[in-house]
Design a protein around this motif. Sequence first.
Motif, PDB file in Angstrom:
ATOM      1  N   MET A 275       0.849  -1.190   0.000  1.00  0.00           N
ATOM      2  CA  MET A 275       0.000   0.000   0.000  1.00  0.00           C
ATOM      3  C   MET A 275       0.888   1.244   0.000  1.00  0.00           C
ATOM      4  O   MET A 275       1.735   1.420   0.873  1.00  0.00           O
ATOM      5  N   THR A 276       0.696   2.091  -1.009  1.00  0.00           N
ATOM      6  CA  THR A 276       1.504   3.297  -1.165  1.00  0.00           C
ATOM      7  C   THR A 276       0.685   4.521  -0.784  1.00  0.00           C
ATOM      8  O   THR A 276      -0.465   4.653  -1.186  1.00  0.00           O
ATOM      9  N   LEU A 277       1.301   5.424  -0.018  1.00  0.00           N
ATOM     10  CA  LEU A 277       0.613   6.627   0.420  1.00  0.00           C
ATOM     11  C   LEU A 277       0.975   7.790  -0.483  1.00  0.00           C
ATOM     12  O   LEU A 277       2.137   8.068  -0.730  1.00  0.00           O
ATOM     13  N   LEU A 278      -0.056   8.476  -0.986  1.00  0.00           N
ATOM     14  CA  LEU A 278       0.130   9.632  -1.848  1.00  0.00           C
ATOM     15  C   LEU A 278      -0.740  10.776  -1.341  1.00  0.00           C
ATOM     16  O   LEU A 278      -1.626  10.571  -0.502  1.00  0.00           O
ATOM     17  N   ILE A 279      -0.517  11.973  -1.878  1.00  0.00           N
ATOM     18  CA  ILE A 279      -1.265  13.150  -1.465  1.00  0.00           C
ATOM     19  C   ILE A 279      -2.044  13.692  -2.661  1.00  0.00           C
ATOM     20  O   ILE A 279      -1.488  13.864  -3.755  1.00  0.00           O
ATOM     21  N   CYS A 280      -3.342  13.970  -2.457  1.00  0.00           N
ATOM     22  CA  CYS A 280      -4.169  14.573  -3.497  1.00  0.00           C
ATOM     23  C   CYS A 280      -3.769  16.040  -3.645  1.00  0.00           C
ATOM     24  O   CYS A 280      -3.767  16.801  -2.675  1.00  0.00           O
ATOM     25  N   GLY A 281      -3.434  16.444  -4.876  1.00  0.00           N
ATOM     26  CA  GLY A 281      -2.947  17.791  -5.111  1.00  0.00           C
ATOM     27  C   GLY A 281      -3.969  18.879  -4.858  1.00  0.00           C
ATOM     28  O   GLY A 281      -3.609  20.007  -4.505  1.00  0.00           O
ATOM     29  N   SER A 282      -5.271  18.571  -4.995  1.00  0.00           N
ATOM     30  CA  SER A 282      -6.292  19.604  -4.845  1.00  0.00           C
ATOM     31  C   SER A 282      -6.856  19.705  -3.432  1.00  0.00           C
ATOM     32  O   SER A 282      -7.291  20.774  -3.007  1.00  0.00           O
ATOM     33  N   THR A 283      -6.839  18.594  -2.669  1.00  0.00           N
ATOM     34  CA  THR A 283      -7.445  18.610  -1.334  1.00  0.00           C
ATOM     35  C   THR A 283      -6.460  18.305  -0.211  1.00  0.00           C
ATOM     36  O   THR A 283      -6.816  18.421   0.963  1.00  0.00           O
ATOM     37  N   SER A 284      -5.256  17.871  -0.570  1.00  0.00           N
ATOM     38  CA  SER A 284      -4.224  17.472   0.399  1.00  0.00           C
ATOM     39  C   SER A 284      -4.615  16.229   1.192  1.00  0.00           C
ATOM     40  O   SER A 284      -3.999  15.923   2.224  1.00  0.00           O
TER      41      SER A 284
ATOM     42  N   THR B  58       0.808   2.747 -14.518  1.00  0.00           N
ATOM     43  CA  THR B  58      -0.076   1.705 -14.010  1.00  0.00           C
ATOM     44  C   THR B  58      -1.332   2.337 -13.422  1.00  0.00           C
ATOM     45  O   THR B  58      -1.303   3.467 -12.931  1.00  0.00           O
ATOM     46  N   ILE B  59      -2.430   1.583 -13.485  1.00  0.00           N
ATOM     47  CA  ILE B  59      -3.716   2.051 -12.960  1.00  0.00           C
ATOM     48  C   ILE B  59      -4.038   1.273 -11.686  1.00  0.00           C
ATOM     49  O   ILE B  59      -3.953   0.035 -11.666  1.00  0.00           O
ATOM     50  N   TRP B  60      -4.446   2.012 -10.651  1.00  0.00           N
ATOM     51  CA  TRP B  60      -4.751   1.415  -9.348  1.00  0.00           C
ATOM     52  C   TRP B  60      -6.128   1.880  -8.867  1.00  0.00           C
ATOM     53  O   TRP B  60      -6.566   2.975  -9.198  1.00  0.00           O
ATOM     54  N   ARG B  61      -6.737   1.070  -8.047  1.00  0.00           N
ATOM     55  CA  ARG B  61      -7.887   1.532  -7.277  1.00  0.00           C
ATOM     56  C   ARG B  61      -7.362   2.214  -6.013  1.00  0.00           C
ATOM     57  O   ARG B  61      -6.269   1.912  -5.539  1.00  0.00           O
TER      58      ARG B  61
ATOM     59  N   ASN C  58      -4.506   6.239  -0.667  1.00  0.00           N
ATOM     60  CA  ASN C  58      -3.863   4.936  -0.613  1.00  0.00           C
ATOM     61  C   ASN C  58      -4.151   4.149  -1.889  1.00  0.00           C
ATOM     62  O   ASN C  58      -5.296   4.098  -2.348  1.00  0.00           O
ATOM     63  N   LEU C  59      -3.131   3.525  -2.443  1.00  0.00           N
ATOM     64  CA  LEU C  59      -3.309   2.609  -3.560  1.00  0.00           C
ATOM     65  C   LEU C  59      -3.654   1.240  -2.995  1.00  0.00           C
ATOM     66  O   LEU C  59      -2.974   0.744  -2.090  1.00  0.00           O
ATOM     67  N   LEU C  60      -4.697   0.625  -3.528  1.00  0.00           N
ATOM     68  CA  LEU C  60      -5.203  -0.623  -2.959  1.00  0.00           C
ATOM     69  C   LEU C  60      -4.867  -1.818  -3.848  1.00  0.00           C
ATOM     70  O   LEU C  60      -4.988  -1.745  -5.077  1.00  0.00           O
ATOM     71  N   GLY C  61      -4.462  -2.916  -3.198  1.00  0.00           N
ATOM     72  CA  GLY C  61      -4.273  -4.169  -3.908  1.00  0.00           C
ATOM     73  C   GLY C  61      -3.174  -4.120  -4.948  1.00  0.00           C
ATOM     74  O   GLY C  61      -2.120  -3.507  -4.751  1.00  0.00           O
ATOM     75  N   GLU C  62      -3.454  -4.767  -6.089  1.00  0.00           N
ATOM     76  CA  GLU C  62      -2.513  -4.818  -7.199  1.00  0.00           C
ATOM     77  C   GLU C  62      -2.997  -3.897  -8.320  1.00  0.00           C
ATOM     78  O   GLU C  62      -4.187  -3.561  -8.392  1.00  0.00           O
ATOM     79  N   PRO C  63      -2.109  -3.492  -9.234  1.00  0.00           N
ATOM     80  CA  PRO C  63      -2.544  -2.666 -10.372  1.00  0.00           C
ATOM     81  C   PRO C  63      -3.609  -3.395 -11.195  1.00  0.00           C
ATOM     82  O   PRO C  63      -3.534  -4.614 -11.378  1.00  0.00           O
ATOM     83  N   ILE C  64      -4.596  -2.653 -11.670  1.00  0.00           N
ATOM     84  CA  ILE C  64      -5.648  -3.277 -12.479  1.00  0.00           C
ATOM     85  C   ILE C  64      -5.343  -3.160 -13.967  1.00  0.00           C
ATOM     86  O   ILE C  64      -5.998  -3.817 -14.789  1.00  0.00           O
ATOM     87  N   ALA C  65      -4.363  -2.346 -14.330  1.00  0.00           N
ATOM     88  CA  ALA C  65      -3.958  -2.225 -15.726  1.00  0.00           C
ATOM     89  C   ALA C  65      -2.560  -1.627 -15.780  1.00  0.00           C
ATOM     90  O   ALA C  65      -2.152  -0.885 -14.884  1.00  0.00           O
ATOM     91  N   LYS C  66      -1.834  -1.978 -16.852  1.00  0.00           N
ATOM     92  CA  LYS C  66      -0.491  -1.445 -17.050  1.00  0.00           C
ATOM     93  C   LYS C  66      -0.338  -1.019 -18.501  1.00  0.00           C
ATOM     94  O   LYS C  66      -0.929  -1.598 -19.403  1.00  0.00           O
ATOM     95  N   SER C  67       0.442   0.036 -18.699  1.00  0.00           N
ATOM     96  CA  SER C  67       0.719   0.510 -20.055  1.00  0.00           C
ATOM     97  C   SER C  67       2.164   0.978 -20.122  1.00  0.00           C
ATOM     98  O   SER C  67       2.896   0.913 -19.121  1.00  0.00           O
TER      99      SER C  67
END
Length: 425
Positions: free
Chosen positions: A1-10, A27-30, A14-23
């Motif tokens: 689980m990776t912790l990030l900060i929302c740029g607009s609301t601070s 990568t795309i996460w829930r 949290n990124l949940l589980g495994e990536p659901i898509a990769k390019s």
Amino acid sequence: MTLLICGSTSESINLLGEPIAKSGEGTIWRTNHGHLAKIYHSSNIERVQKLEVMIAHPPKEPNSHLNHVSFAWPKSTLKNAQGDCVGFLMPEIKGAKELIDIYNPQRRKSLKLQIDWRFLHVTAQNLTSIIAALHTAVYVLGDIKPQNILVNNRALTSIIDTDSFQVRHPRDGKIYRCLVASPDYTPAELIGKDIASINQTEVHDRFRLAVIIYQLLFSGQSPFVGHWTGAEETPEPNEIIRRGLWLYAPNSLLKPVDRTIPFEIVHPEIQRCFFRCFNDGYHNPHLRPSAREWLQALKVASNELILCGRVDSHYYSQSYGKCYWCDRSTQLRVDIFPGLARPKQQSAFVESTSPHTKPVITQPPTKPTATTDSDSYLVFFVVTSLVLLPFALTAAVIAGGSGATGLIVLGVAVLLCFIAFGQPE
């Protein structure tokens, strides 16, 4: 689980589980925020600036009245603990399939999707509508391909991978280019060029849109695939496009085969649009039909579809005059729109009672003229007064009163009607 900060609301994200898509880009996460997160493999100032412009200037959602998300648009940047932008948040498109699952008969069958030709017409119409909305907002999609288009069971479409769009800053005019292009969907004038160094226009999107519409209406078949009659080896589709060839180009070396769905089954307005795009547009790209022109042609075509009298999942164009899908099923022993056979005596115009999904047709992205509340009250007052005026004057005369008395009676009557029926819609 990776912790990030929302740029607009601070807020913490949290990124949940495994990536659901990769390019190739990321990568795309829930997330715990309810949105999806796209995390880039690497970021740069140009990409961050582009995101900030998109977040500050989103296109108007044309289907908000249907509670539908037409674009997976960036909502906020995402920053790491050091304050660096590493990606963005975007809405998740739920309950939808990739476009290829909708138009490809084999994939429809494997997924048990009950889709008919009318559904594909409406899907094309709805897709064209939202692309017209993007062009109105001066966005160029650039990388239009089936993987970036999702369709739900109401034929409502959504476009993903929007951060690859070409974006123009509305104030200073700076252009953030689309850096990628997909083979088979690139117009002739861009083939072999460095896409990342070109400022594109919606004229380039017109070609890509036409290819997508062709695949929808011809069940996945490509206008650039057929029997090659030239002396050399069959060129790759991109080379065929570069040379201005397709199945119905003048003196084309590419010819339909037995399984090619005939061009004549689509409405004449649709045929004209394809000729304009692939023939006239090859010599002059500006002659290609715009998204709005396609939208009008598709509306005409959809309105003139007729329900087959033999099979409940077969629709055909009135201009063609008969059910091609029944003929194809008889000749090739494969029905790409399988359904239930109707009793022979049943009319071709009887409304289908099959469980096939009924598509929702969205409105074209024009500026609506909304009736305001004050307009509604005025209309209500005038209409009600005109209706009740004779009765009020008659009542006043019978009671021995004057015209003024009649007006007072009229006012009371209108007030009582207002109270009884409430605020007009």
